[in-house]
Scaffold this motif. Structure first.
Motif, PDB file in Angstrom:
ATOM      1  N   MET A   1    -116.424 -43.133  20.133  1.00  0.00           N
ATOM      2  CA  MET A   1    -115.203 -43.759  19.629  1.00  0.00           C
ATOM      3  C   MET A   1    -115.093 -45.175  20.180  1.00  0.00           C
ATOM      4  O   MET A   1    -114.957 -45.385  21.385  1.00  0.00           O
ATOM      5  N   LYS A   2    -115.195 -46.161  19.280  1.00  0.00           N
ATOM      6  CA  LYS A   2    -115.001 -47.544  19.670  1.00  0.00           C
ATOM      7  C   LYS A   2    -114.368 -48.293  18.513  1.00  0.00           C
ATOM      8  O   LYS A   2    -114.762 -48.119  17.361  1.00  0.00           O
ATOM      9  N   PHE A   3    -113.412 -49.138  18.842  1.00  0.00           N
ATOM     10  CA  PHE A   3    -112.695 -49.888  17.823  1.00  0.00           C
ATOM     11  C   PHE A   3    -113.190 -51.330  17.796  1.00  0.00           C
ATOM     12  O   PHE A   3    -113.473 -51.926  18.835  1.00  0.00           O
ATOM     13  N   GLU A   4    -113.249 -51.868  16.585  1.00  0.00           N
ATOM     14  CA  GLU A   4    -113.702 -53.251  16.430  1.00  0.00           C
ATOM     15  C   GLU A   4    -112.616 -54.237  16.819  1.00  0.00           C
ATOM     16  O   GLU A   4    -112.895 -55.253  17.461  1.00  0.00           O
ATOM     17  N   ARG A   5    -111.382 -53.944  16.431  1.00  0.00           N
ATOM     18  CA  ARG A   5    -110.298 -54.909  16.648  1.00  0.00           C
ATOM     19  C   ARG A   5    -108.993 -54.176  16.943  1.00  0.00           C
ATOM     20  O   ARG A   5    -108.502 -53.395  16.119  1.00  0.00           O
ATOM     21  N   LEU A   6    -108.459 -54.413  18.111  1.00  0.00           N
ATOM     22  CA  LEU A   6    -107.135 -53.924  18.469  1.00  0.00           C
ATOM     23  C   LEU A   6    -106.131 -55.044  18.228  1.00  0.00           C
ATOM     24  O   LEU A   6    -106.287 -56.150  18.757  1.00  0.00           O
ATOM     25  N   ALA A   7    -105.100 -54.746  17.453  1.00  0.00           N
ATOM     26  CA  ALA A   7    -104.000 -55.686  17.252  1.00  0.00           C
ATOM     27  C   ALA A   7    -102.821 -55.227  18.090  1.00  0.00           C
ATOM     28  O   ALA A   7    -102.295 -54.120  17.889  1.00  0.00           O
TER      29      ALA A   7
ATOM     30  N   ALA B   1    -112.199 -49.280  29.517  1.00  0.00           N
ATOM     31  CA  ALA B   1    -112.903 -48.070  29.095  1.00  0.00           C
ATOM     32  C   ALA B   1    -114.017 -48.377  28.101  1.00  0.00           C
ATOM     33  O   ALA B   1    -114.756 -47.462  27.701  1.00  0.00           O
ATOM     34  N   GLY B   2    -114.151 -49.634  27.713  1.00  0.00           N
ATOM     35  CA  GLY B   2    -115.191 -50.020  26.764  1.00  0.00           C
ATOM     36  C   GLY B   2    -114.958 -49.495  25.364  1.00  0.00           C
ATOM     37  O   GLY B   2    -115.900 -49.256  24.612  1.00  0.00           O
ATOM     38  N   LEU B   3    -113.686 -49.353  24.979  1.00  0.00           N
ATOM     39  CA  LEU B   3    -113.355 -48.751  23.695  1.00  0.00           C
ATOM     40  C   LEU B   3    -113.030 -49.760  22.606  1.00  0.00           C
ATOM     41  O   LEU B   3    -112.785 -49.372  21.461  1.00  0.00           O
ATOM     42  N   VAL B   4    -113.005 -51.036  22.931  1.00  0.00           N
ATOM     43  CA  VAL B   4    -112.620 -52.026  21.936  1.00  0.00           C
ATOM     44  C   VAL B   4    -113.465 -53.284  22.101  1.00  0.00           C
ATOM     45  O   VAL B   4    -113.794 -53.685  23.217  1.00  0.00           O
ATOM     46  N   GLN B   5    -113.823 -53.877  20.958  1.00  0.00           N
ATOM     47  CA  GLN B   5    -114.645 -55.080  20.995  1.00  0.00           C
ATOM     48  C   GLN B   5    -113.805 -56.343  21.102  1.00  0.00           C
ATOM     49  O   GLN B   5    -114.087 -57.225  21.916  1.00  0.00           O
ATOM     50  N   THR B   6    -112.763 -56.448  20.291  1.00  0.00           N
ATOM     51  CA  THR B   6    -111.919 -57.645  20.263  1.00  0.00           C
ATOM     52  C   THR B   6    -110.452 -57.236  20.311  1.00  0.00           C
ATOM     53  O   THR B   6    -110.047 -56.280  19.639  1.00  0.00           O
ATOM     54  N   ILE B   7    -109.659 -57.970  21.089  1.00  0.00           N
ATOM     55  CA  ILE B   7    -108.222 -57.710  21.188  1.00  0.00           C
ATOM     56  C   ILE B   7    -107.470 -58.972  20.788  1.00  0.00           C
ATOM     57  O   ILE B   7    -107.694 -60.043  21.355  1.00  0.00           O
ATOM     58  N   VAL B   8    -106.596 -58.837  19.804  1.00  0.00           N
ATOM     59  CA  VAL B   8    -105.741 -59.943  19.403  1.00  0.00           C
ATOM     60  C   VAL B   8    -104.300 -59.515  19.624  1.00  0.00           C
ATOM     61  O   VAL B   8    -103.995 -58.309  19.678  1.00  0.00           O
ATOM     62  N   GLY B   9    -103.410 -60.489  19.758  1.00  0.00           N
ATOM     63  CA  GLY B   9    -102.033 -60.134  20.038  1.00  0.00           C
ATOM     64  C   GLY B   9    -101.027 -61.070  19.428  1.00  0.00           C
ATOM     65  O   GLY B   9    -101.310 -62.251  19.188  1.00  0.00           O
ATOM     66  N   PHE B  10     -99.854 -60.515  19.183  1.00  0.00           N
ATOM     67  CA  PHE B  10     -98.722 -61.314  18.715  1.00  0.00           C
ATOM     68  C   PHE B  10     -97.486 -60.926  19.498  1.00  0.00           C
ATOM     69  O   PHE B  10     -97.195 -59.750  19.712  1.00  0.00           O
TER      70      PHE B  10
ATOM     71  N   ASP C   1    -108.634 -52.180  13.137  1.00  0.00           N
ATOM     72  CA  ASP C   1    -108.756 -50.741  12.911  1.00  0.00           C
ATOM     73  C   ASP C   1    -107.879 -49.945  13.873  1.00  0.00           C
ATOM     74  O   ASP C   1    -107.738 -48.731  13.738  1.00  0.00           O
ATOM     75  N   LEU C   2    -107.277 -50.616  14.832  1.00  0.00           N
ATOM     76  CA  LEU C   2    -106.319 -50.001  15.753  1.00  0.00           C
ATOM     77  C   LEU C   2    -105.183 -50.979  15.981  1.00  0.00           C
ATOM     78  O   LEU C   2    -105.414 -52.146  16.304  1.00  0.00           O
ATOM     79  N   VAL C   3    -103.949 -50.513  15.814  1.00  0.00           N
ATOM     80  CA  VAL C   3    -102.766 -51.351  16.005  1.00  0.00           C
ATOM     81  C   VAL C   3    -101.802 -50.625  16.928  1.00  0.00           C
ATOM     82  O   VAL C   3    -101.503 -49.438  16.719  1.00  0.00           O
ATOM     83  N   LEU C   4    -101.335 -51.316  17.954  1.00  0.00           N
ATOM     84  CA  LEU C   4    -100.319 -50.749  18.841  1.00  0.00           C
ATOM     85  C   LEU C   4     -99.059 -51.589  18.736  1.00  0.00           C
ATOM     86  O   LEU C   4     -99.080 -52.795  18.980  1.00  0.00           O
ATOM     87  N   LEU C   5     -97.969 -50.936  18.384  1.00  0.00           N
ATOM     88  CA  LEU C   5     -96.671 -51.586  18.263  1.00  0.00           C
ATOM     89  C   LEU C   5     -95.904 -51.344  19.552  1.00  0.00           C
ATOM     90  O   LEU C   5     -95.459 -50.230  19.823  1.00  0.00           O
ATOM     91  N   ALA C   6     -95.778 -52.406  20.344  1.00  0.00           N
ATOM     92  CA  ALA C   6     -95.169 -52.288  21.675  1.00  0.00           C
ATOM     93  C   ALA C   6     -94.008 -53.267  21.801  1.00  0.00           C
ATOM     94  O   ALA C   6     -93.987 -54.144  22.662  1.00  0.00           O
TER      95      ALA C   6
ATOM     96  N   GLN D   1    -106.931 -38.038  11.958  1.00  0.00           N
ATOM     97  CA  GLN D   1    -106.209 -39.170  12.535  1.00  0.00           C
ATOM     98  C   GLN D   1    -105.428 -38.758  13.790  1.00  0.00           C
ATOM     99  O   GLN D   1    -105.391 -39.498  14.777  1.00  0.00           O
ATOM    100  N   ILE D   2    -104.844 -37.582  13.745  1.00  0.00           N
ATOM    101  CA  ILE D   2    -104.121 -37.083  14.917  1.00  0.00           C
ATOM    102  C   ILE D   2    -105.096 -36.860  16.081  1.00  0.00           C
ATOM    103  O   ILE D   2    -104.789 -37.187  17.229  1.00  0.00           O
ATOM    104  N   LYS D   3    -106.266 -36.329  15.771  1.00  0.00           N
ATOM    105  CA  LYS D   3    -107.273 -36.129  16.810  1.00  0.00           C
ATOM    106  C   LYS D   3    -107.729 -37.452  17.410  1.00  0.00           C
ATOM    107  O   LYS D   3    -107.934 -37.560  18.622  1.00  0.00           O
ATOM    108  N   THR D   4    -107.883 -38.471  16.567  1.00  0.00           N
ATOM    109  CA  THR D   4    -108.285 -39.790  17.070  1.00  0.00           C
ATOM    110  C   THR D   4    -107.205 -40.370  17.972  1.00  0.00           C
ATOM    111  O   THR D   4    -107.491 -40.917  19.043  1.00  0.00           O
ATOM    112  N   ALA D   5    -105.941 -40.260  17.547  1.00  0.00           N
ATOM    113  CA  ALA D   5    -104.834 -40.752  18.364  1.00  0.00           C
ATOM    114  C   ALA D   5    -104.824 -40.066  19.727  1.00  0.00           C
ATOM    115  O   ALA D   5    -104.672 -40.718  20.775  1.00  0.00           O
ATOM    116  N   SER D   6    -105.000 -38.756  19.719  1.00  0.00           N
ATOM    117  CA  SER D   6    -105.038 -38.002  20.969  1.00  0.00           C
ATOM    118  C   SER D   6    -106.214 -38.433  21.833  1.00  0.00           C
ATOM    119  O   SER D   6    -106.082 -38.598  23.057  1.00  0.00           O
ATOM    120  N   ALA D   7    -107.352 -38.657  21.203  1.00  0.00           N
ATOM    121  CA  ALA D   7    -108.555 -39.048  21.941  1.00  0.00           C
ATOM    122  C   ALA D   7    -108.395 -40.420  22.599  1.00  0.00           C
ATOM    123  O   ALA D   7    -108.908 -40.650  23.696  1.00  0.00           O
TER     124      ALA D   7
END
Length: 298
Positions: free
Chosen positions: A1-7, A25-34, A65-70, A157-163
């Protein structure tokens, strides 16, 4: 499990810590933020929490491919609306909101065909200080994260979120949004309200500042969460007001029992009330430590 882009939408303590944890954890290649504040966006880059700052929610979400709303729960609906057109249909979208019923309602009202992307989440972690400068990759380790999946979510999708949360050290549980909001009104939202009220009651007295100078570790421990972010907690208490009011009614009943014992000079009744609380708290400490040492800050 690795994500290309975390927003990362919301570059603060919770979002920043999530980004750092995924990077470590080495799970994401690029992180962008707003973040709404340009200063915060730039600070997130300077602290190497994100790789690139974006000027809008849509720009950040584009291609992610991964978005976190914080963001504070009061800002969820406008954030959902801003990302709807840019959100990839296969992206995983999660939040870190401390309430779930209102957040889910906001998502239903705005996300349209992208609603299935959204797996609501609530990591039970945090600090009494806010801001990207306090973010740390270990924030979610040995903490519980609650998922409140939607009927529209796929099993995969639920399994991925949990993972994702498991991979950064969290213990993942699932419950309904209604059960979540009732539970956390009791164990988080009401305690914060009581801490705010206790500090205000103390300082409203003419001798309050003098009393405060004499306060020791007991008051420090009890009042620690009263230093929490005012905007965040305004939104949480407002969003979950019905459940918080229910818990306030239970608290008044318990408080009245103590008040009556004091008024009547009934030392035995007072001791029994204290012993009852002491027994519950001692047993809970042992169980919590044995289970997963989940200390809630939020």
């Amino acid at each position: 499990m690795k994500f290309e882009r975390l927003a990362l939408i919301g570059c603060g303590l919770m979002g920043g810590s999530f980004a750092l944890a995924l990077r470590e954890a080495g799970l994401v290649q690029t992180i962008v933020g707003f973040s709404a504040s340009e200063k915060t966006r730039q600070l997130a880059v300077e602290l190497q929490v994100i790789d690139h700052a974006c000027s809008s929610v849509a720009d950040a979400v584009q291609g992610a491919d991964l978005v976190l709303l914080a963001v504070p729960v009061g800002a969820m609906q406008s954030s959902f609306a801003a990302m709807r057109q840019a959100l990839h249909p296969n992206a995983l979208l999660m939040d870190v909101g401390s309430t779930k019923g209102d957040v889910i309602a906001a998502a239903i009202a705005t996300l349209g065909e992208r609603l299935s992307c959204f797996v609501p989440a609530h990591p039970i972690a945090g600090k009494e200080v806010a801001g990207i400068e306090h973010a740390e990759g270990s924030l979610y380790q040995a903490r519980r994260t609650i998922l409140t999946p939607l009927p529209q979510n796929s099993i995969g999708q639920i399994k991925t979120a949990s993972a994702v949360w498991t991979a950064i050290g969290s213990h993942v549980s699932q419950m309904t949004a209604q059960a979540h909001d009732a539970t956390f009104a009791a164990v988080s939202h009401l305690p914060h309200l009581l801490a705010f009220a206790a500090v205000n009651a103390l300082t409203a007295q003419p001798q309050g500042p003098a009393f405060l100078e004499m306060a020791g570790p007991g008051f420090r421990d009890f009042s620690r969460i009263a230093a929490s972010d005012a905007l965040v907690w305004r939104d949480i208490l407002s969003a979950n007001h019905a459940e918080v009011l229910t818990q306030l009614a239970h608290f008044r009943t318990a408080l009245n029992a103590f008040e009556n014992a004091l008024k009547q000079g009934d030392a035995q009744a007072l001791q029994q009330l204290i012993q009852q609380a002491s027994d519950v708290r001692s047993a809970w400490t042992l169980q919590a430590g044995h289970a997963c040492n989940t200390a809630s800050e939020d």
